[in-house]
Design a protein around this motif. Sequence first.
Motif, PDB file in Angstrom:
ATOM      1  N   GLY A   1      43.528  38.434 -29.000  1.00  9.21           N
ATOM      2  CA  GLY A   1      43.255  38.876 -30.358  1.00  9.21           C
ATOM      3  C   GLY A   1      42.722  37.721 -31.192  1.00  9.21           C
ATOM      4  O   GLY A   1      42.582  36.595 -30.730  1.00  9.21           O
ATOM      5  N   GLU A   2      42.416  38.045 -32.409  1.00 12.13           N
ATOM      6  CA  GLU A   2      41.950  37.031 -33.361  1.00 12.13           C
ATOM      7  C   GLU A   2      43.158  36.436 -34.060  1.00 12.13           C
ATOM      8  O   GLU A   2      44.069  37.171 -34.462  1.00 12.13           O
ATOM      9  CB  GLU A   2      41.009  37.655 -34.395  1.00 12.13           C
ATOM     10  N   PRO A   3      43.199  35.118 -34.230  1.00 15.39           N
ATOM     11  CA  PRO A   3      44.327  34.527 -34.949  1.00 15.39           C
ATOM     12  C   PRO A   3      44.357  35.040 -36.395  1.00 15.39           C
ATOM     13  O   PRO A   3      43.307  35.177 -37.024  1.00 15.39           O
ATOM     14  CB  PRO A   3      44.077  33.025 -34.887  1.00 15.39           C
ATOM     15  N   VAL A   4      45.559  35.346 -36.852  1.00 15.51           N
ATOM     16  CA  VAL A   4      45.730  35.865 -38.210  1.00 15.51           C
ATOM     17  C   VAL A   4      46.763  35.022 -38.951  1.00 15.51           C
ATOM     18  O   VAL A   4      47.703  34.504 -38.352  1.00 15.51           O
ATOM     19  CB  VAL A   4      46.177  37.345 -38.201  1.00 15.51           C
ATOM     20  N   PRO A   5      46.596  34.883 -40.274  1.00 13.33           N
ATOM     21  CA  PRO A   5      47.611  34.164 -41.048  1.00 13.33           C
ATOM     22  C   PRO A   5      48.943  34.904 -40.939  1.00 13.33           C
ATOM     23  O   PRO A   5      49.030  36.103 -41.201  1.00 13.33           O
ATOM     24  CB  PRO A   5      47.074  34.205 -42.480  1.00 13.33           C
ATOM     25  N   THR A   6      49.958  34.190 -40.506  1.00 13.93           N
ATOM     26  CA  THR A   6      51.263  34.781 -40.260  1.00 13.93           C
ATOM     27  C   THR A   6      52.324  33.948 -40.955  1.00 13.93           C
ATOM     28  O   THR A   6      52.397  32.741 -40.750  1.00 13.93           O
ATOM     29  CB  THR A   6      51.539  34.818 -38.746  1.00 13.93           C
ATOM     30  N   GLY A   7      53.140  34.578 -41.793  1.00 17.39           N
ATOM     31  CA  GLY A   7      54.207  33.868 -42.475  1.00 17.39           C
ATOM     32  C   GLY A   7      55.157  33.257 -41.470  1.00 17.39           C
ATOM     33  O   GLY A   7      55.584  33.920 -40.522  1.00 17.39           O
ATOM     34  N   GLU A   8      55.453  31.969 -41.670  1.00 16.20           N
ATOM     35  CA  GLU A   8      56.275  31.276 -40.692  1.00 16.20           C
ATOM     36  C   GLU A   8      57.175  30.255 -41.371  1.00 16.20           C
ATOM     37  O   GLU A   8      56.792  29.630 -42.356  1.00 16.20           O
ATOM     38  CB  GLU A   8      55.356  30.572 -39.681  1.00 16.20           C
ATOM     39  N   GLY A   9      58.351  30.101 -40.814  1.00  7.26           N
ATOM     40  CA  GLY A   9      59.291  29.076 -41.224  1.00  7.26           C
ATOM     41  C   GLY A   9      59.781  28.367 -39.978  1.00  7.26           C
ATOM     42  O   GLY A   9      59.349  28.667 -38.871  1.00  7.26           O
ATOM     43  N   CYS A  10      60.693  27.421 -40.161  1.00  4.32           N
ATOM     44  CA  CYS A  10      61.196  26.657 -39.027  1.00  4.32           C
ATOM     45  C   CYS A  10      62.569  26.108 -39.368  1.00  4.32           C
ATOM     46  O   CYS A  10      62.788  25.601 -40.477  1.00  4.32           O
ATOM     47  CB  CYS A  10      60.235  25.512 -38.707  1.00  4.32           C
ATOM     48  N   LEU A  11      63.483  26.185 -38.415  1.00  3.66           N
ATOM     49  CA  LEU A  11      64.827  25.642 -38.623  1.00  3.66           C
ATOM     50  C   LEU A  11      64.800  24.148 -38.887  1.00  3.66           C
ATOM     51  O   LEU A  11      65.691  23.621 -39.543  1.00  3.66           O
ATOM     52  CB  LEU A  11      65.685  25.922 -37.384  1.00  3.66           C
ATOM     53  N   SER A  12      63.790  23.461 -38.386  1.00  4.36           N
ATOM     54  CA  SER A  12      63.680  22.015 -38.566  1.00  4.36           C
ATOM     55  C   SER A  12      63.012  21.627 -39.881  1.00  4.36           C
ATOM     56  O   SER A  12      62.921  20.445 -40.201  1.00  4.36           O
ATOM     57  CB  SER A  12      62.905  21.394 -37.397  1.00  4.36           C
ATOM     58  N   VAL A  13      62.541  22.616 -40.620  1.00  2.59           N
ATOM     59  CA  VAL A  13      61.954  22.395 -41.941  1.00  2.59           C
ATOM     60  C   VAL A  13      62.522  23.483 -42.852  1.00  2.59           C
ATOM     61  O   VAL A  13      61.799  24.365 -43.310  1.00  2.59           O
ATOM     62  CB  VAL A  13      60.408  22.460 -41.887  1.00  2.59           C
ATOM     63  N   PRO A  14      63.831  23.449 -43.101  1.00  4.81           N
ATOM     64  CA  PRO A  14      64.485  24.565 -43.789  1.00  4.81           C
ATOM     65  C   PRO A  14      63.978  24.779 -45.209  1.00  4.81           C
ATOM     66  O   PRO A  14      63.667  23.829 -45.926  1.00  4.81           O
ATOM     67  CB  PRO A  14      65.966  24.172 -43.784  1.00  4.81           C
ATOM     68  N   GLY A  15      63.881  26.058 -45.555  1.00  2.86           N
ATOM     69  CA  GLY A  15      63.513  26.425 -46.912  1.00  2.86           C
ATOM     70  C   GLY A  15      62.023  26.567 -47.148  1.00  2.86           C
ATOM     71  O   GLY A  15      61.618  27.038 -48.209  1.00  2.86           O
ATOM     72  N   LEU A  16      61.188  26.181 -46.217  1.00  2.00           N
ATOM     73  CA  LEU A  16      59.740  26.296 -46.385  1.00  2.00           C
ATOM     74  C   LEU A  16      59.234  27.525 -45.651  1.00  2.00           C
ATOM     75  O   LEU A  16      59.777  27.905 -44.612  1.00  2.00           O
ATOM     76  CB  LEU A  16      59.028  25.061 -45.835  1.00  2.00           C
ATOM     77  N   TRP A  17      58.176  28.114 -46.192  1.00  2.00           N
ATOM     78  CA  TRP A  17      57.564  29.293 -45.596  1.00  2.00           C
ATOM     79  C   TRP A  17      56.085  29.264 -45.937  1.00  2.00           C
ATOM     80  O   TRP A  17      55.724  29.267 -47.113  1.00  2.00           O
ATOM     81  CB  TRP A  17      58.219  30.555 -46.150  1.00  2.00           C
ATOM     82  N   PHE A  18      55.240  29.198 -44.921  1.00  2.00           N
ATOM     83  CA  PHE A  18      53.795  29.152 -45.117  1.00  2.00           C
ATOM     84  C   PHE A  18      53.103  30.012 -44.078  1.00  2.00           C
ATOM     85  O   PHE A  18      53.647  30.254 -42.996  1.00  2.00           O
ATOM     86  CB  PHE A  18      53.276  27.701 -44.977  1.00  2.00           C
ATOM     87  N   ASP A  19      51.884  30.438 -44.398  1.00  2.00           N
ATOM     88  CA  ASP A  19      51.072  31.157 -43.427  1.00  2.00           C
ATOM     89  C   ASP A  19      50.447  30.171 -42.456  1.00  2.00           C
ATOM     90  O   ASP A  19      49.910  29.130 -42.859  1.00  2.00           O
ATOM     91  CB  ASP A  19      49.945  31.934 -44.118  1.00  2.00           C
ATOM     92  N   VAL A  20      50.549  30.493 -41.164  1.00  2.00           N
ATOM     93  CA  VAL A  20      49.959  29.698 -40.092  1.00  2.00           C
ATOM     94  C   VAL A  20      49.130  30.663 -39.246  1.00  2.00           C
ATOM     95  O   VAL A  20      49.523  31.810 -39.053  1.00  2.00           O
ATOM     96  CB  VAL A  20      51.060  29.052 -39.222  1.00  2.00           C
ATOM     97  N   LEU A  21      47.998  30.196 -38.748  1.00  2.00           N
ATOM     98  CA  LEU A  21      47.199  31.047 -37.873  1.00  2.00           C
ATOM     99  C   LEU A  21      47.894  31.176 -36.520  1.00  2.00           C
ATOM    100  O   LEU A  21      48.145  30.179 -35.841  1.00  2.00           O
ATOM    101  CB  LEU A  21      45.797  30.478 -37.686  1.00  2.00           C
ATOM    102  N   ARG A  22      48.212  32.405 -36.159  1.00  2.00           N
ATOM    103  CA  ARG A  22      48.840  32.696 -34.863  1.00  2.00           C
ATOM    104  C   ARG A  22      48.128  33.889 -34.232  1.00  2.00           C
ATOM    105  O   ARG A  22      47.665  34.807 -34.921  1.00  2.00           O
ATOM    106  CB  ARG A  22      50.324  33.032 -35.025  1.00  2.00           C
ATOM    107  N   TYR A  23      48.080  33.876 -32.912  1.00  2.00           N
ATOM    108  CA  TYR A  23      47.501  34.996 -32.185  1.00  2.00           C
ATOM    109  C   TYR A  23      48.512  36.141 -32.132  1.00  2.00           C
ATOM    110  O   TYR A  23      49.713  35.906 -31.989  1.00  2.00           O
ATOM    111  CB  TYR A  23      47.116  34.575 -30.767  1.00  2.00           C
ATOM    112  N   PRO A  24      48.040  37.383 -32.207  1.00  2.00           N
ATOM    113  CA  PRO A  24      48.969  38.525 -32.226  1.00  2.00           C
ATOM    114  C   PRO A  24      49.628  38.829 -30.878  1.00  2.00           C
ATOM    115  O   PRO A  24      50.607  39.556 -30.820  1.00  2.00           O
ATOM    116  CB  PRO A  24      48.094  39.695 -32.673  1.00  2.00           C
ATOM    117  N   ARG A  25      49.090  38.267 -29.793  1.00  2.00           N
ATOM    118  CA  ARG A  25      49.650  38.508 -28.456  1.00  2.00           C
ATOM    119  C   ARG A  25      49.615  37.192 -27.692  1.00  2.00           C
ATOM    120  O   ARG A  25      48.609  36.486 -27.698  1.00  2.00           O
ATOM    121  CB  ARG A  25      48.828  39.578 -27.747  1.00  2.00           C
ATOM    122  N   ALA A  26      50.718  36.863 -27.038  1.00  2.00           N
ATOM    123  CA  ALA A  26      50.797  35.602 -26.290  1.00  2.00           C
ATOM    124  C   ALA A  26      51.590  35.793 -25.005  1.00  2.00           C
ATOM    125  O   ALA A  26      52.556  36.545 -24.971  1.00  2.00           O
ATOM    126  CB  ALA A  26      51.456  34.522 -27.141  1.00  2.00           C
TER     127      ALA A  26
END
Length: 163
Positions: free
Chosen positions: A80-105
């Motif tokens: 698929g085409e990478p799409v902006p996907t809301g993402e956070g991380c346990l190692s960067v708590p409290g942050l949430w940003f859109d990252v380009l991710r593929y819909p199928r992996a």
Amino acid sequence: MTVRQIRFFGDPVLRTVCSPIDSIDDGVRQLVRDLMDTVQLDGRAGVAATQIGHTQRAFSYKVDDQEGYLLNPELVSVEGEPVPTGEGCLSVPGLWFDVLRYPRATVRGTDLDGNVIELTGEGTLAQAFQHECDHLDGKLYIHRLEGEDRREAMKQIRQSDWF
């Protein structure tokens, strides 16, 4: 149940490219138990070995009704085409940003018995596979951010109470 403490941005282990697991021993079996226990807490979709201080190539995942682990995982295909996907991380708590991710992996690795496992995920599971493989390559999702998003993430990190 042993839930390990998550390492935060700034800890050098998070920038480490993980080493392959060459043999299954008691240490590797304990790592898998720790990864599986640590991913069980609410709000967690995956935990990479680096996030609990190990530099071996392994992660656990828990998305909806699917959970497990992989040793020596590699991202073998994305679709698929990478799409902006809301993402956070346990190692960067409290942050949430859109990252380009593929819909199928698709990822491939092994289990504790040395059996090859290939898993394909869509949506959140695909995102988790990509996110955790990034961790094992020494990358956090914020390293994928550019421009104003990257500056804003770094500002929020500097202002956080955990940094």
